[in-house]
Design a protein around this motif. Structure first.
Motif, short mmCIF file in Angstrom:
data_model
loop_
_atom_site.label_atom_id
_atom_site.label_comp_id
_atom_site.label_asym_id
_atom_site.label_seq_id
_atom_site.Cartn_x
_atom_site.Cartn_y
_atom_site.Cartn_z
N PRO A 1 25.66 31.29 64.72
CA PRO A 1 27.00 31.87 64.58
C PRO A 1 26.98 33.25 63.93
CG PRO A 1 26.99 29.58 63.88
CD PRO A 1 25.56 29.95 64.14
N SER A 2 26.12 33.41 62.95
CA SER A 2 26.06 34.71 62.27
C SER A 2 25.65 35.81 63.24
CB SER A 2 25.08 34.64 61.10
OG SER A 2 23.77 34.36 61.56
N ALA A 3 24.71 35.49 64.12
CA ALA A 3 24.25 36.48 65.10
C ALA A 3 25.37 36.82 66.07
CB ALA A 3 23.04 35.94 65.85
N ARG A 4 26.12 35.81 66.44
CA ARG A 4 27.21 36.01 67.39
C ARG A 4 28.21 37.05 66.87
NH1 ARG A 4 32.04 33.55 68.27
NH2 ARG A 4 32.87 33.86 70.39
N LYS A 5 28.61 36.87 65.64
CA LYS A 5 29.57 37.81 65.05
C LYS A 5 29.01 39.22 65.03
CE LYS A 5 31.62 34.37 61.99
NZ LYS A 5 31.44 33.80 60.65
N ARG A 6 27.77 39.30 64.63
CA ARG A 6 27.15 40.61 64.50
C ARG A 6 27.04 41.30 65.87
NH1 ARG A 6 25.10 42.79 59.90
NH2 ARG A 6 25.42 40.90 58.71
#
Lengths: 215, 215
Positions: free
Chosen positions: B115-120
Motif C-alpha cells: 500500500p505504501s508503494a501504491r500511494k507513492r
DNA sequence: GTCTATATGCGGATAGAC
DNA sequence: GTCTATCCGCATATAGAC
C-alpha cells in the motif's frame, strides 16, 4: 435430463477458463494461484489438475482466446475507409483488451514465467502494429490522413503502444482500487494521436466525437 | 585501518539497496525474494532482516530514491524556454526511469502488494503530469507550442503515460530478453507527440534531432 | 471426472547464539 | 551486526481412492 459425461467435462473445462479469466483480471495472474482458482470453482486441486496439468496451460489457452478475439477485428483492416470505421475498430479492440486485461497488465510476469506466453504476446503485438499501419495507410491513401512513411510507422507503433499499456496506466493513475472500464476514454486518447494529421473534415468529426467522451 | 562499526552498518544497508535495485531491474520485483537477495549479497536472511524488517521497507526506500532522483529534474520546469530544454529534461527523466525501471515495470505488483508503494507511485504520476503541463504551458506562452487548454492537458497526460509505460512495452515488443536501454529512442517517441503542435522553427529543430536517433 | 491427501519446495519472517 | 536454525504458510504438482 442430465448432460452426457462428455458435455459435463467440457463444461468444467470451460468453467475453469472463464473463472480464471475473471480472477486474473480482478486480482492479477501472478496473485491467483491454482489452489485459489480451485477453491473459487468449488472443485478440488486434483480435479483442476486433471483438466490442466500446469498453470502455463491455462494461461496459454486464455491468451490464445484473446488472440482469436482480436483476429476478426484486425481482419477488417481493408474496410477502414473513414475515421469512424477506425474509431469503431478501435472500440472493439479496446473492449477485447478490457475483457482480457490481465494479458497486458501482467505481461511482464507472463512473459517471464511462461515462455509460451512470451512468444504469443510478441506475436500479438507484431501483428497489431502491422494491422494498424495498414489501417492508417488506407486512410492516408484516401486523403484522410496526411502522413509520410516515417510518421506512419511511428504513429502505428504509438497507437499499439497506447492500446496495450493504457489500462495499466489508467489503473495506476486512478485514485480508486478497481479498474475503471472506460474503454471510450482509451479510444479517445488514441484518436487524439491521430487528430493533428487528419484533414479538415475528419478533424471536425473528431471534435464532435470528443464531446461525447468528456464529462 | 578498518572502518568504524557505524560506517560498516551504513555500508551494508547501502549494499542491500543497491543490489536489490539491480536485481529488481533485472529480474522483476516480484521474482526477487528476500532470500535470493540475501544470497546474492552473501549475507544471511537474518542479517537482511536486521536492516529491513520487511520487503515493503526496502521497496519503499527504493521508490523514495526514485522520487528524489526525479525531483531536481522537475524543479527545472520554469527554465524550459525552448524545445531543446524540454528535450534535455526528457532525457534526464528517461535516464532516471531507466535506472529505476522496476518501479513502472512492476507497478501493478508493487501497488497491489505494498500500500505504501501504491500511494507513492500515484503521487509521482500526479506530480509528473502537473510538471509536464507546466513545461508545455511555458512553451505555449513562448509561442513555440500551439495548443489550446484541452490539448495541453491531453498532451501532458499522454507524455507522462508514454514516459512511464514505454520501457514495459519496449521490453515486451523486443525480440531479445534483455532490456535495451535506449533512452534516446524513448525520448524521441515522446517528442514525436509534440511535433505536430510545434511552430515552424522548432519543428525543423526536431527533424534535426530525429536524424540522430534513427538507425 | 472428481475427490482426499500429500510431496516438495520456496516465500517472508524471526528467535537466539555469537 | 551477523550468523544458524527454524517456523509457518502457500505455491505447484501429483498419487491413488472412489
Amino acid at each position: 435430463m442430465t448432460l452426457p459425461i462428455a458435455a459435463r467435462a467440457v463444461n468444467t473445462r470451460e468453467r475453469i477458463l472463464r473463472t480464471c479469466l475473471r480472477l486474473f483480471n480482478d486480482q492479477g495472474a501472478a496473485t491467483v494461484s491454482t489452489n485459489r482458482l480451485a477453491t473459487e470453482l468449488d472443485i478440488s486441486p486434483g480435479n483442476l489438475y486433471y483438466h490442466f496439468k500446469t498453470k502455463e496451460q491455462i494461461v496459454e489457452q486464455l491468451v490464445r482466446r484473446f488472440e482469436q478475439r482480436l483476429a476478426p477485428i484486425q481482419k477488417s483492416s481493408p474496410a477502414i475507409e473513414a475515421v469512424d470505421d477506425f474509431w469503431l475498430a478501435l472500440h472493439f479492440t479496446f473492449e477485447a483488451i478490457h475483457d482480457y486485461r490481465f494479458v497486458f497488465r501482467d505481461a511482464d510476469y507472463l512473459a517471464r514465467t511462461f515462455p509460451s506466453a512470451r512468444k504469443r504476446l510478441q506475436s500479438i503485438i507484431a501483428v497489431s502494429i502491422a494491422t494498424t499501419r495498414a489501417q492508417c495507410s488506407t486512410l492516408a491513401e484516401a486523403g484522410i490522413l496526411r502522413v509520410n512513411a516515417e510518421e506512419l510507422q511511428t504513429l502505428a507503433f504509438h497507437i499499439v503502444f497506447t492500446a496495450t499499456c493504457w489500462s495499466v496506466f489508467a489503473k495506476l493513475a486512478a485514485d480508486d482500487v478497481g479498474d475503471s472500464a472506460d474503454t471510450g476514454r482509451a479510444a479517445y486518447q488514441v484518436l487524439t494521436l491521430l487528430t493533428p494529421y487528419l484533414n479538415e473534415e475528419s478533424r471536425h468529426y473528431i471534435l464532435y466525437l470528443r464531446g461525447k467522451y468528456r464529462g
